[in-house]
Scaffold this motif. Structure first.
Motif, PDB file in Angstrom:
ATOM      1  N   PRO A 163       0.811  -1.229   0.000  1.00 45.31           N
ATOM      2  CA  PRO A 163       0.000   0.000   0.000  1.00 45.31           C
ATOM      3  C   PRO A 163       0.845   1.280   0.000  1.00 45.31           C
ATOM      4  O   PRO A 163       0.577   2.194  -0.782  1.00 45.31           O
ATOM      5  N   CYS A 164       1.843   1.355   0.854  1.00 43.62           N
ATOM      6  CA  CYS A 164       2.675   2.568   0.891  1.00 43.62           C
ATOM      7  C   CYS A 164       3.451   2.734  -0.412  1.00 43.62           C
ATOM      8  O   CYS A 164       3.628   3.854  -0.899  1.00 43.62           O
ATOM      9  N   ALA A 165       3.902   1.628  -0.979  1.00 43.79           N
ATOM     10  CA  ALA A 165       4.700   1.718  -2.206  1.00 43.79           C
ATOM     11  C   ALA A 165       3.851   2.182  -3.385  1.00 43.79           C
ATOM     12  O   ALA A 165       4.337   2.911  -4.253  1.00 43.79           O
ATOM     13  N   VAL A 166       2.593   1.791  -3.428  1.00 47.76           N
ATOM     14  CA  VAL A 166       1.703   2.282  -4.499  1.00 47.76           C
ATOM     15  C   VAL A 166       1.568   3.802  -4.387  1.00 47.76           C
ATOM     16  O   VAL A 166       1.618   4.528  -5.379  1.00 47.76           O
ATOM     17  N   CYS A 167       1.445   4.275  -3.166  1.00 45.18           N
ATOM     18  CA  CYS A 167       1.340   5.717  -2.939  1.00 45.18           C
ATOM     19  C   CYS A 167       2.624   6.420  -3.397  1.00 45.18           C
ATOM     20  O   CYS A 167       2.577   7.417  -4.131  1.00 45.18           O
ATOM     21  N   LEU A 168       3.764   5.883  -2.996  1.00 43.91           N
ATOM     22  CA  LEU A 168       5.044   6.502  -3.379  1.00 43.91           C
ATOM     23  C   LEU A 168       5.246   6.464  -4.888  1.00 43.91           C
ATOM     24  O   LEU A 168       5.748   7.424  -5.479  1.00 43.91           O
ATOM     25  N   ARG A 170       2.987   6.606  -7.197  1.00 45.14           N
ATOM     26  CA  ARG A 170       2.191   7.694  -7.786  1.00 45.14           C
ATOM     27  C   ARG A 170       2.826   9.048  -7.530  1.00 45.14           C
ATOM     28  O   ARG A 170       2.868   9.914  -8.396  1.00 45.14           O
ATOM     29  N   TYR A 171       3.261   9.220  -6.319  1.00 43.33           N
ATOM     30  CA  TYR A 171       3.829  10.513  -5.913  1.00 43.33           C
ATOM     31  C   TYR A 171       5.006  10.889  -6.816  1.00 43.33           C
ATOM     32  O   TYR A 171       5.094  12.001  -7.309  1.00 43.33           O
ATOM     33  N   PHE A 172       5.887   9.933  -7.053  1.00 44.29           N
ATOM     34  CA  PHE A 172       7.072  10.232  -7.853  1.00 44.29           C
ATOM     35  C   PHE A 172       6.779  10.177  -9.353  1.00 44.29           C
ATOM     36  O   PHE A 172       7.187  11.050 -10.099  1.00 44.29           O
ATOM     37  N   GLU A 173       6.029   9.145  -9.791  1.00 41.43           N
ATOM     38  CA  GLU A 173       5.825   8.967 -11.222  1.00 41.43           C
ATOM     39  C   GLU A 173       4.914  10.018 -11.831  1.00 41.43           C
ATOM     40  O   GLU A 173       5.013  10.322 -13.008  1.00 41.43           O
ATOM     41  N   GLY A 175       4.788  13.114 -11.014  1.00 41.72           N
ATOM     42  CA  GLY A 175       5.385  14.446 -11.009  1.00 41.72           C
ATOM     43  C   GLY A 175       4.890  15.348  -9.894  1.00 41.72           C
ATOM     44  O   GLY A 175       5.218  16.530  -9.847  1.00 41.72           O
ATOM     45  N   LEU A 176       4.107  14.802  -8.972  1.00 43.11           N
ATOM     46  CA  LEU A 176       3.577  15.648  -7.892  1.00 43.11           C
ATOM     47  C   LEU A 176       4.692  16.274  -7.075  1.00 43.11           C
ATOM     48  O   LEU A 176       4.613  17.423  -6.660  1.00 43.11           O
ATOM     49  N   VAL A 177       5.750  15.515  -6.877  1.00 42.08           N
ATOM     50  CA  VAL A 177       6.834  15.995  -6.033  1.00 42.08           C
ATOM     51  C   VAL A 177       7.442  17.277  -6.596  1.00 42.08           C
ATOM     52  O   VAL A 177       7.846  18.168  -5.861  1.00 42.08           O
ATOM     53  N   HIS A 178       7.450  17.407  -7.923  1.00 38.36           N
ATOM     54  CA  HIS A 178       8.035  18.612  -8.526  1.00 38.36           C
ATOM     55  C   HIS A 178       6.992  19.724  -8.673  1.00 38.36           C
ATOM     56  O   HIS A 178       7.254  20.876  -8.393  1.00 38.36           O
ATOM     57  N   THR A 179       5.794  19.326  -9.123  1.00 37.01           N
ATOM     58  CA  THR A 179       4.820  20.349  -9.451  1.00 37.01           C
ATOM     59  C   THR A 179       4.211  21.012  -8.228  1.00 37.01           C
ATOM     60  O   THR A 179       3.866  22.177  -8.263  1.00 37.01           O
ATOM     61  N   VAL A 180       4.096  20.280  -7.144  1.00 39.27           N
ATOM     62  CA  VAL A 180       3.428  20.853  -5.982  1.00 39.27           C
ATOM     63  C   VAL A 180       4.410  21.212  -4.882  1.00 39.27           C
ATOM     64  O   VAL A 180       4.524  22.368  -4.471  1.00 39.27           O
ATOM     65  N   THR A 181       5.162  20.211  -4.442  1.00 40.50           N
ATOM     66  CA  THR A 181       5.923  20.449  -3.222  1.00 40.50           C
ATOM     67  C   THR A 181       7.153  21.334  -3.451  1.00 40.50           C
ATOM     68  O   THR A 181       7.702  21.868  -2.521  1.00 40.50           O
ATOM     69  N   ARG A 182       7.603  21.452  -4.707  1.00 40.69           N
ATOM     70  CA  ARG A 182       8.799  22.266  -4.919  1.00 40.69           C
ATOM     71  C   ARG A 182       8.488  23.528  -5.684  1.00 40.69           C
ATOM     72  O   ARG A 182       9.375  24.178  -6.196  1.00 40.69           O
ATOM     73  N   SER A 183       7.210  23.843  -5.846  1.00 39.62           N
ATOM     74  CA  SER A 183       6.891  25.063  -6.611  1.00 39.62           C
ATOM     75  C   SER A 183       6.981  26.283  -5.708  1.00 39.62           C
ATOM     76  O   SER A 183       7.025  26.159  -4.500  1.00 39.62           O
TER      77      SER A 183
END
Ligand SMILES: N[C@@H](CCC(=O)N[C@@H](CS)C(=O)NCC(=O)O)C(=O)O
Length: 183
Positions: A163-168, A170-173, A175-183
């Protein structure tokens, strides 16, 4: 033959697709869900009265709730590899499944829906950023745990990792990590 209902791009269905692949099990897949009305039919509601995917049927036994399906398949088909017999050892995996469902997933879904499934003009960026911050805290906690051991339950891959790996994933693949958390 195992049967699985649920569209392939659904977070919770992906958990089940993963374990079916992991265990090399044969299955028949019915791709349904997402506002098409096909979860509201009498036939589907007889399988899952909550009108949600995934649903799995194995030799007539119907199981819904993704993490419950994971536990069922691991217990039945992994020969103890993914889901240990010893209750304490099993709890080492299961606690992360409960944590994912109760803590990580709600914040992640808020982030995912708020950003990806909402048109630009309607996005509530303050709310999205707050969800992203909560996700970052969850990921830091996961990261700290995984500094001490390679997998969530210890030194072996278990049902608790999925379950946690599915979440991770999605998070990385996505692009959320770049578009949201680093904007
Ligand atoms: N807690 C449930 C949540 C099930 C759920 O909300 N599934 C979503 C897909 S991830 C769904 O059925 N959405 C409706 C749809 O796709 O039409 C589980 O883990 O199985």
């Amino acid at each position: 033959m195992i049967e699985l209902w649920g569209r392939k791009n659904a977070y919770n269905v992906q958990k089940v697709l993963w374990i079916l692949g992991e265990l090399a099990l044969d299955y028949r897949h019915y791709d349904l869900g997402s506002d098409t009305g096909d979860l509201e039919t009498p036939d589907f509601l007889a399988l899952n009265p909550h009108a949600r995917i995934p649903v799995m049927r194995d030799a007539g036994a119907v199981v819904w709730e993704s993490n419950t399906i994971l536990r069922y398949l691991a217990a039945r088909y992994s020969g103890g590899d993914l889901w240990r017999q010893d209750p304490f050892e099993r709890s080492l995996a299961e606690r992360w499944m409960d944590w994912e469902l109760s803590k990580l997933q709600p914040d992640f879904i808020e982030l995912f829906w708020g950003f990806f499934r909402t048109p630009d003009a309607s996005r509530n960026m303050a709310q999205i950023e707050a969800a992203a911050r909560r996700c970052a805290q969850h990921f830091e906690l996961l990261d700290a745990h995984l500094q001490r051991q390679p997998y969530l339950a210890g030194d072996y891959f278990s049902v608790g990792d999925i379950p946690c790996a599915v979440c991770l994933y999605r998070y990385f693949e996505m692009g959320l990590v770049h578009t949201v958390t680093r904007s």
